[in-house]
Scaffold this active site. Sequence first.
Site, PDB file in Angstrom:
ATOM      1  N   GLU A 119       5.796 -21.455  14.703  1.00  0.00           N
ATOM      2  CA  GLU A 119       6.349 -20.187  14.233  1.00  0.00           C
ATOM      3  C   GLU A 119       5.232 -19.161  14.100  1.00  0.00           C
ATOM      4  OE1 GLU A 119       8.082 -21.054  10.439  1.00  0.00           O
ATOM      5  OE2 GLU A 119       9.474 -22.528  11.294  1.00  0.00           O
ATOM      6  N   LYS A 121       2.914 -16.816  12.318  1.00  0.00           N
ATOM      7  CA  LYS A 121       2.574 -16.773  10.889  1.00  0.00           C
ATOM      8  C   LYS A 121       2.596 -15.319  10.454  1.00  0.00           C
ATOM      9  CE  LYS A 121      -0.708 -18.579   7.521  1.00  0.00           C
ATOM     10  NZ  LYS A 121      -0.763 -17.411   6.673  1.00  0.00           N
ATOM     11  N   ASP A 123       2.277 -11.956   8.515  1.00  0.00           N
ATOM     12  CA  ASP A 123       1.295 -11.466   7.556  1.00  0.00           C
ATOM     13  C   ASP A 123       1.990 -10.522   6.582  1.00  0.00           C
ATOM     14  OD1 ASP A 123      -1.083 -11.206   6.338  1.00  0.00           O
ATOM     15  OD2 ASP A 123      -2.042 -10.012   7.894  1.00  0.00           O
ATOM     16  N   TYR A 231      11.935 -18.947   6.676  1.00  0.00           N
ATOM     17  CA  TYR A 231      11.396 -20.072   7.430  1.00  0.00           C
ATOM     18  C   TYR A 231      11.450 -21.409   6.694  1.00  0.00           C
ATOM     19  CZ  TYR A 231       7.318 -18.195   4.886  1.00  0.00           C
ATOM     20  OH  TYR A 231       6.482 -17.686   3.937  1.00  0.00           O
ATOM     21  N   LYS A 320      -5.133 -20.331  12.527  1.00  0.00           N
ATOM     22  CA  LYS A 320      -5.511 -18.943  12.254  1.00  0.00           C
ATOM     23  C   LYS A 320      -6.214 -18.346  13.473  1.00  0.00           C
ATOM     24  CE  LYS A 320      -4.955 -17.399   8.156  1.00  0.00           C
ATOM     25  NZ  LYS A 320      -5.719 -17.537   7.047  1.00  0.00           N
ATOM     26  N   CYS A 414     -30.525  16.676   5.936  1.00  0.00           N
ATOM     27  CA  CYS A 414     -29.144  16.368   5.566  1.00  0.00           C
ATOM     28  C   CYS A 414     -28.191  17.155   6.468  1.00  0.00           C
ATOM     29  CB  CYS A 414     -28.913  16.739   4.096  1.00  0.00           C
ATOM     30  SG  CYS A 414     -27.168  16.692   3.636  1.00  0.00           S
ATOM     31  N   CYS A 417     -26.341  19.928   3.995  1.00  0.00           N
ATOM     32  CA  CYS A 417     -27.017  21.049   3.318  1.00  0.00           C
ATOM     33  C   CYS A 417     -28.379  21.361   3.918  1.00  0.00           C
ATOM     34  CB  CYS A 417     -27.153  20.756   1.826  1.00  0.00           C
ATOM     35  SG  CYS A 417     -28.366  19.483   1.470  1.00  0.00           S
ATOM     36  N   CYS A 432     -30.526  12.225   0.456  1.00  0.00           N
ATOM     37  CA  CYS A 432     -30.555  13.687   0.494  1.00  0.00           C
ATOM     38  C   CYS A 432     -31.016  14.110  -0.893  1.00  0.00           C
ATOM     39  CB  CYS A 432     -29.168  14.242   0.790  1.00  0.00           C
ATOM     40  SG  CYS A 432     -29.003  15.977   0.366  1.00  0.00           S
ATOM     41  N   CYS A 437     -26.099  19.495  -3.087  1.00  0.00           N
ATOM     42  CA  CYS A 437     -25.522  19.318  -1.750  1.00  0.00           C
ATOM     43  C   CYS A 437     -23.998  19.217  -1.852  1.00  0.00           C
ATOM     44  CB  CYS A 437     -26.098  18.051  -1.121  1.00  0.00           C
ATOM     45  SG  CYS A 437     -25.291  17.565   0.403  1.00  0.00           S
TER      46      CYS A 437
HETATM   47  S1  IVH Z   1       5.687 -22.301   5.773  1.00  0.00           S
HETATM   48  C1  IVH Z   1       4.544 -25.290   2.269  1.00  0.00           C
HETATM   49  N1  IVH Z   1       5.993 -20.596   7.710  1.00  0.00           N
HETATM   50  O1  IVH Z   1       1.641 -18.396   4.999  1.00  0.00           O
HETATM   51  C2  IVH Z   1       4.163 -23.987   2.872  1.00  0.00           C
HETATM   52  N2  IVH Z   1       4.580 -19.977   5.913  1.00  0.00           N
HETATM   53  O2  IVH Z   1      -0.830 -19.716   4.290  1.00  0.00           O
HETATM   54  C3  IVH Z   1       5.352 -23.337   3.434  1.00  0.00           C
HETATM   55  N3  IVH Z   1       3.629 -17.748   6.118  1.00  0.00           N
HETATM   56  O3  IVH Z   1       2.429 -18.812   1.619  1.00  0.00           O
HETATM   57  C4  IVH Z   1       4.979 -22.133   4.197  1.00  0.00           C
HETATM   58  N4  IVH Z   1       4.590 -17.229   8.025  1.00  0.00           N
HETATM   59  O4  IVH Z   1       3.443 -16.807   2.826  1.00  0.00           O
HETATM   60  C5  IVH Z   1       5.396 -20.839   6.540  1.00  0.00           C
HETATM   61  N5  IVH Z   1       6.412 -19.185   9.492  1.00  0.00           N
HETATM   62  C6  IVH Z   1       5.818 -19.423   8.333  1.00  0.00           C
HETATM   63  C7  IVH Z   1       4.968 -18.487   7.713  1.00  0.00           C
HETATM   64  C8  IVH Z   1       4.364 -18.805   6.491  1.00  0.00           C
HETATM   65  C9  IVH Z   1       3.784 -16.821   7.068  1.00  0.00           C
HETATM   66  C10 IVH Z   1       2.785 -17.599   4.919  1.00  0.00           C
HETATM   67  C11 IVH Z   1       3.454 -17.967   3.627  1.00  0.00           C
HETATM   68  C12 IVH Z   1       2.560 -18.993   2.999  1.00  0.00           C
HETATM   69  C13 IVH Z   1       1.265 -18.755   3.704  1.00  0.00           C
HETATM   70  C14 IVH Z   1       0.401 -19.992   3.714  1.00  0.00           C
END
Ligand code: IVH
Length: 686
Positions: A119, A121, A123, A231, A320, A414, A417, A432, A437
């Site tokens: 999935e 991730k 942000d 999710y 990551k 500067c 000034c 400066c 200034c």
């Molecule tokens: S599963 C048991 N799925 O990432 C942990 N987390 O670094 C269940 N996050 O606190 C999390 N997308 O805020 C999961 N597809 C995704 C996610 C996701 C973003 C975030 C979530 C979590 C953090 C952990």
Amino acid sequence: MAKDRADNADDVGAERAAALRELIEYHNDRYYADAAEIADAEFDALLRELIELETKYPALVTADSPTQHPGSTQQSTFAPVKHRVPMMSLDNAFSNEELVAWGERVERALVGGIRFVTEPKMDGLAMSLLYENGKLVSGGTRGDGRVGEDVTANVRTITEVPRTLKGKNLPSVLEVRGEVYMPLRAFEELNRRQGDAGLRLFANPRNAAAGSLRVKDVSITASRDLAMFCYQLGAKQGGPTLRTHQETLAWMRELGFQVNPRIEAHDDLESVYAFCQSMQEQRHSLGYEIDGVVIKVDDLAQREELGFTSKAPRWAIAYKFPPEERTTLLRKIQVSIGRTGRATPFAELEPVFVGGSTVGMATLHNQDEVARKDVRPGDTVIVRKAGDVIPEVVGPVVQKGKRRKPKWKFPTACPVCGSPLVRLEGEANHQCINVECPAQRVQRIVHFASRGALDIEGLGEERVSQFVREGLLVDAGDIYSLSLDRLVALERIGERSARLLLDAIEASKPQPLWRVLVGLGIPHVGPTAAQALATGVGGLDRVASATVEELVECEGIGQIIAVSVQKFFGLDRNHLVIEKLRAAGVNFDGPEPAPVIEGAASLAGVSIVLTGGLERQTREEATAALIARGAKVASSVSKKTTFVVAGESPGSKLAKAESLGVRVLDEDGLETLLSGGPDALPDLPA
Ligand code: IVH
């Protein structure tokens, strides 16, 4: 019969809601007439009760309910919500090797084939939604994983969050988890609006989402276009039996939740890694920010077998993305002047999209740093950025045979000034030397108004530069003589924003003395020293007239600070500013009891050390928030330290804390501490 009872409950609810609305409107008017009759906390309790009623009986919401008006209602703190099942975090993998190592551990621990689900991730910020008999009853932030903040009223304004679940065989209790995020388009639009109104811009979509969700005024959340992808399930009583994650996601879709359409299943780790690569390539064309890929074991029985470590499930990992690098043209190297006159070189770049935002400038710190990197105007340079981290010029891409401009030389004058820029023996920075200034003036005023000092919203760099240029401001003292007439006569300032600014200025007058001391910009006096002076020495005049010997008597004030304070108050030009502030009625009184924000948790007696970078606030903001609640913020860890807050890349203070057995908090823990005090922190496992 059952229907009768429901009608009854509705009637009682309707009566109470009407009474609450009247009360809230009344006290709200009193409050704005500066004649409040009840404490803020009592007002909040009324409001919360109304929000709860309306959440339970959505039919009771009226268009004129105070919960629906912009601006009129203030929910000052969020109630804690305890998560029925802790919200854990994830372990990270930063390379294919780490990903494969995790996958192999999983494979070794299980018999039979494994299917992985990947999935994006998101942000954003994690959210737990609780439904009882198909109705949304609460929305809570993650907090420290056990206790979060109740943001139900805010969450209810997100269109993608169903208030009522669809379908049959609904569970009596269902907790759905996901990520609240702000789509990029909404983020850009929001920042455009903020900029137009002279308000602070949000650094990135995650901050914007968090800021929009955790506001007192629900109508702000409603205006912010937040979205949510779900999710995961938390608590569940009843409903269908689910065997796999894919089944769970499909069921969540049926119930009416948004589930990311890019989620995929894989039979082997090569395919998982290919997905990660592909997401990394597409990450900037998704329309929302992601910072990696979450990989999960699909089979729920297998998940159970794998279990959890103390902080994360073994059945999932976050891959990551590496920090991003891009090349771009270094147009020029310029020098900016800070409030103390420090001259900092920075790179003016051909704007480039990197790490989730467009970068047009990057600091080059000082002369030696430019020399070490050997970057020259006209070079193609590598720009790097990871998440929230400040963009950095890594170095030039030197192309063979291509002629480069000569090495850059630090200017001798500067740029603002024209006074000489000097680098003193043993110092890394140029200065400066002209205190008059205009650039220094602007920065000193901006500092005075900044969040860690007098906190006057709407006095950012651009505005202050304009005011200084137009002769409205010479120093911070002049802020208090700005008038509506003079402001509206300027370009780009309408009456509404001028009034807002004047209100914010007025509201800053009673700020506590330590904020005034920070705002004055005395070298070496940050919030901690300012707090020590305000509580230990007395009012501003006492601080100003104290001798070095008297100052060092004060706990937390050493020789360097004392000398700096005395020198500062010895200068005539500083007296000029102080007299203007006094005449305006800015608070100079002390000694100040350890200041405590009304309604907020008291942290009196708590000593805290911060280490590493925080994501959601700057160190200065965190320090100011802690001090404002009466905590002491120290710079080194000792046995007397109550908590160490460790952010990204914490330093040796973390190790020290661990060796001394001092409790370490992450950023969520810090927020829990700020909102609920030490008692709100979860108990440590025995
Ligand atoms: S599963 C048991 N799925 O990432 C942990 N987390 O670094 C269940 N996050 O606190 C999390 N997308 O805020 C999961 N597809 C995704 C996610 C996701 C973003 C975030 C979530 C979590 C953090 C952990």
